[in-house]
Design a protein around this motif. Sequence first.
Motif, PDB file in Angstrom:
ATOM      1  N   CYS A 224      21.227 -24.080  29.826  1.00  0.00           N
ATOM      2  CA  CYS A 224      21.779 -23.300  30.934  1.00  0.00           C
ATOM      3  C   CYS A 224      22.142 -24.218  32.103  1.00  0.00           C
ATOM      4  CB  CYS A 224      20.768 -22.251  31.397  1.00  0.00           C
ATOM      5  SG  CYS A 224      20.583 -20.840  30.276  1.00  0.00           S
ATOM      6  N   LYS A 225      21.234 -25.102  32.469  1.00  0.00           N
ATOM      7  CA  LYS A 225      21.472 -26.017  33.589  1.00  0.00           C
ATOM      8  C   LYS A 225      22.664 -26.921  33.318  1.00  0.00           C
ATOM      9  CE  LYS A 225      19.084 -29.376  36.544  1.00  0.00           C
ATOM     10  NZ  LYS A 225      17.795 -30.084  36.811  1.00  0.00           N
ATOM     11  N   ARG A 226      22.750 -27.433  32.096  1.00  0.00           N
ATOM     12  CA  ARG A 226      23.814 -28.369  31.745  1.00  0.00           C
ATOM     13  C   ARG A 226      25.194 -27.703  31.762  1.00  0.00           C
ATOM     14  NH1 ARG A 226      24.045 -29.471  25.824  1.00  0.00           N
ATOM     15  NH2 ARG A 226      21.779 -29.629  26.085  1.00  0.00           N
ATOM     16  N   ASN A 227      25.239 -26.409  31.430  1.00  0.00           N
ATOM     17  CA  ASN A 227      26.521 -25.729  31.270  1.00  0.00           C
ATOM     18  C   ASN A 227      26.837 -24.703  32.360  1.00  0.00           C
ATOM     19  OD1 ASN A 227      27.512 -26.731  28.513  1.00  0.00           O
ATOM     20  ND2 ASN A 227      25.429 -26.065  28.031  1.00  0.00           N
ATOM     21  N   GLY A 228      26.013 -24.652  33.421  1.00  0.00           N
ATOM     22  CA  GLY A 228      26.277 -23.703  34.501  1.00  0.00           C
ATOM     23  C   GLY A 228      26.074 -22.259  34.103  1.00  0.00           C
ATOM     24  N   ILE A 229      25.168 -22.029  33.154  1.00  0.00           N
ATOM     25  CA  ILE A 229      24.863 -20.685  32.663  1.00  0.00           C
ATOM     26  C   ILE A 229      23.613 -20.171  33.377  1.00  0.00           C
ATOM     27  CG2 ILE A 229      24.210 -19.342  30.618  1.00  0.00           C
ATOM     28  CD1 ILE A 229      25.626 -21.524  28.932  1.00  0.00           C
ATOM     29  N   LEU A 230      23.591 -18.911  33.739  1.00  0.00           N
ATOM     30  CA  LEU A 230      22.422 -18.327  34.385  1.00  0.00           C
ATOM     31  C   LEU A 230      21.402 -17.896  33.332  1.00  0.00           C
ATOM     32  CD1 LEU A 230      24.105 -16.177  37.180  1.00  0.00           C
ATOM     33  CD2 LEU A 230      23.187 -18.503  37.324  1.00  0.00           C
ATOM     34  N   LEU A 231      20.136 -18.169  33.599  1.00  0.00           N
ATOM     35  CA  LEU A 231      19.049 -17.768  32.714  1.00  0.00           C
ATOM     36  C   LEU A 231      18.448 -16.467  33.235  1.00  0.00           C
ATOM     37  CD1 LEU A 231      17.110 -18.305  30.359  1.00  0.00           C
ATOM     38  CD2 LEU A 231      15.719 -19.683  31.925  1.00  0.00           C
ATOM     39  N   VAL A 232      18.490 -15.435  32.395  1.00  0.00           N
ATOM     40  CA  VAL A 232      17.968 -14.114  32.747  1.00  0.00           C
ATOM     41  C   VAL A 232      16.720 -13.847  31.918  1.00  0.00           C
ATOM     42  CG1 VAL A 232      18.429 -11.632  32.842  1.00  0.00           C
ATOM     43  CG2 VAL A 232      20.272 -13.265  33.303  1.00  0.00           C
ATOM     44  N   ALA A 233      15.589 -13.611  32.585  1.00  0.00           N
ATOM     45  CA  ALA A 233      14.338 -13.270  31.907  1.00  0.00           C
ATOM     46  C   ALA A 233      14.141 -11.759  31.961  1.00  0.00           C
ATOM     47  CB  ALA A 233      13.161 -13.978  32.557  1.00  0.00           C
ATOM     48  N   ASP A 234      14.082 -11.138  30.786  1.00  0.00           N
ATOM     49  CA  ASP A 234      13.815  -9.710  30.688  1.00  0.00           C
ATOM     50  C   ASP A 234      12.302  -9.518  30.554  1.00  0.00           C
ATOM     51  OD1 ASP A 234      13.525  -7.052  30.091  1.00  0.00           O
ATOM     52  OD2 ASP A 234      14.879  -7.035  28.364  1.00  0.00           O
ATOM     53  N   GLU A 235      11.652  -9.206  31.679  1.00  0.00           N
ATOM     54  CA  GLU A 235      10.202  -9.004  31.692  1.00  0.00           C
ATOM     55  C   GLU A 235       9.862  -7.516  31.800  1.00  0.00           C
ATOM     56  OE1 GLU A 235       7.328 -11.376  32.237  1.00  0.00           O
ATOM     57  OE2 GLU A 235       8.310 -13.228  32.905  1.00  0.00           O
ATOM     58  N   THR A 236      10.704  -6.688  31.180  1.00  0.00           N
ATOM     59  CA  THR A 236      10.474  -5.250  31.190  1.00  0.00           C
ATOM     60  C   THR A 236       9.064  -4.901  30.738  1.00  0.00           C
ATOM     61  OG1 THR A 236      12.802  -4.682  30.855  1.00  0.00           O
ATOM     62  CG2 THR A 236      11.183  -3.066  30.141  1.00  0.00           C
ATOM     63  N   GLN A 237       8.633  -5.456  29.604  1.00  0.00           N
ATOM     64  CA  GLN A 237       7.296  -5.150  29.091  1.00  0.00           C
ATOM     65  C   GLN A 237       6.264  -6.194  29.490  1.00  0.00           C
ATOM     66  OE1 GLN A 237       6.429  -3.311  25.300  1.00  0.00           O
ATOM     67  NE2 GLN A 237       8.594  -3.320  24.753  1.00  0.00           N
ATOM     68  N   SER A 238       6.674  -7.439  29.608  1.00  0.00           N
ATOM     69  CA  SER A 238       5.707  -8.524  29.782  1.00  0.00           C
ATOM     70  C   SER A 238       5.314  -8.772  31.231  1.00  0.00           C
ATOM     71  CB  SER A 238       6.263  -9.817  29.174  1.00  0.00           C
ATOM     72  OG  SER A 238       7.484 -10.198  29.801  1.00  0.00           O
ATOM     73  N   GLY A 239       6.020  -8.166  32.179  1.00  0.00           N
ATOM     74  CA  GLY A 239       5.738  -8.407  33.579  1.00  0.00           C
ATOM     75  C   GLY A 239       4.570  -7.618  34.125  1.00  0.00           C
ATOM     76  N   PHE A 240       4.174  -7.948  35.330  1.00  0.00           N
ATOM     77  CA  PHE A 240       3.142  -7.250  36.092  1.00  0.00           C
ATOM     78  C   PHE A 240       1.796  -7.219  35.370  1.00  0.00           C
ATOM     79  CE2 PHE A 240       7.103  -6.189  37.962  1.00  0.00           C
ATOM     80  CZ  PHE A 240       6.827  -6.326  39.317  1.00  0.00           C
ATOM     81  N   GLY A 241       1.365  -8.444  34.999  1.00  0.00           N
ATOM     82  CA  GLY A 241       0.013  -8.632  34.506  1.00  0.00           C
ATOM     83  C   GLY A 241      -0.202  -8.384  33.031  1.00  0.00           C
ATOM     84  N   ARG A 242       0.786  -7.919  32.325  1.00  0.00           N
ATOM     85  CA  ARG A 242       0.600  -7.532  30.926  1.00  0.00           C
ATOM     86  C   ARG A 242       0.080  -8.690  30.065  1.00  0.00           C
ATOM     87  NH1 ARG A 242      -1.045  -3.663  28.190  1.00  0.00           N
ATOM     88  NH2 ARG A 242      -0.068  -2.378  29.803  1.00  0.00           N
ATOM     89  N   THR A 243       0.538  -9.903  30.330  1.00  0.00           N
ATOM     90  CA  THR A 243       0.110 -11.054  29.524  1.00  0.00           C
ATOM     91  C   THR A 243      -1.031 -11.845  30.172  1.00  0.00           C
ATOM     92  OG1 THR A 243       1.709 -12.603  30.508  1.00  0.00           O
ATOM     93  CG2 THR A 243       2.454 -11.292  28.615  1.00  0.00           C
ATOM     94  N   GLY A 244      -1.597 -11.319  31.245  1.00  0.00           N
ATOM     95  CA  GLY A 244      -2.666 -12.030  31.949  1.00  0.00           C
ATOM     96  C   GLY A 244      -2.172 -12.870  33.100  1.00  0.00           C
TER      97      GLY A 244
END
Length: 413
Positions: A224-244
């Motif tokens: 992404c960095k090399r090619n000017g691409i944006l990295l999008v993290a989908d933390e719909t399920q994994s966000g807000f403490g779900r993984t510790g």
Amino acid sequence: MAETGSHLSGVWSKATDLQIERGVGCRVIDANGREYLDFTGGMAAASTGHAHPKVTQAIAEQAAKIIHSQINVYRHDKLEPLAAKLAEITPDTIDTFYFGSTSDEILEAAVKLAKHATDRRNIVVFDGAFHGRTHYTLAMSSSRAIDREGYGPLPGGVFIAPFPDPHASDQEAEVSRALRGLDRVMSTQVSAAKVAAIVIEPVIGERGYIPTPKGFIEGIAERCKRNGILLVADETQSGFGRTGKMFAAETLGVIPDILCMAKGIASGFPFAALGTRRELDDSWVTGSHSGSSNGNPIACAAALATIEVLQEPGFLENVRARGDQLTDALRQMQQLDQAMVHVRGRGLMVATEFDSAERARAVVEHCLRESNVILMTAGTVGKTIRWSPPLIVSAAEVDEAIAAFSAAIRATG
């Protein structure tokens, strides 16, 4: 198919036939007063459990003030405090937030923002991902054929790259193979110079709770960095403490350009958020995107109360401890039953994969029928049982669920 005499749509699938009247903590109570231990956590949305007193109080107090405050007409007093709180708990470069109601809406907003910010029209996603059920998020999803069947043609400009096989014996070689596959997609199907964003789940959800390898997401971030691409993290399920951790990406050594949040953000109240850098948000043309319920005041109050609970001393430590307790017990059982081929996960986002969908379904049904423990299957063909209890779950409740699971294993083997 709808039930006879019902006026409800029949499009929703059902994991159980329970008619629930109320819930408290990790338990729900049906119309007959029967109590069940809920280890689905509302598909990982009930982060603070059912009817957490701080969350319900915040909702009630806000509802008594104002229920709907349309963000294009006037603002309310929960918007800036919530944005400031999210800036505090997200990665340092994430400092600007857009609010919506559902994960599908936020994923589409992320893609729209990426297109505006880069002036590119294509995105890359990964095999087995699930990002939603709207037409565009369906085009981004490939966890199950049934989700897409009958809805085509789906929108274009979405390219699917391989994801590392979690069952491969040599994971380092498998990560290298998947990264070569990504490179091939961006050299044969779409030029990297024309890709606006790469979208990835730090833990693949609906395919069966598969943690994304650290080396894989690091390789994606480098491209992404090399090619000017944006990295999008989908933390719909994994966000807000779900993984510790507050966010799963924290353990992977990368900082996304855009962070998508939903489910656990407001303890299951319909709410979602997109986080990004101010410079990217500034490229989003004012007035080009919005929604009638964006930043709903009750939802904002629920989110603020939820985050307050998650930040209580020892809360995330307990999530990690209960996750270790759960996975350790499951791995011990795995040694006694060859049909349980994989145990995996992070924190309280855990999966047990069987050698057949029939066995997984039989175990889930036995847990419900004989022990009043609610579990769900997941995965492309339904061979996986996912464990996503409320994050407030106690050691005793984990033991209770494990006992139910052990009895089901013995009875169905």
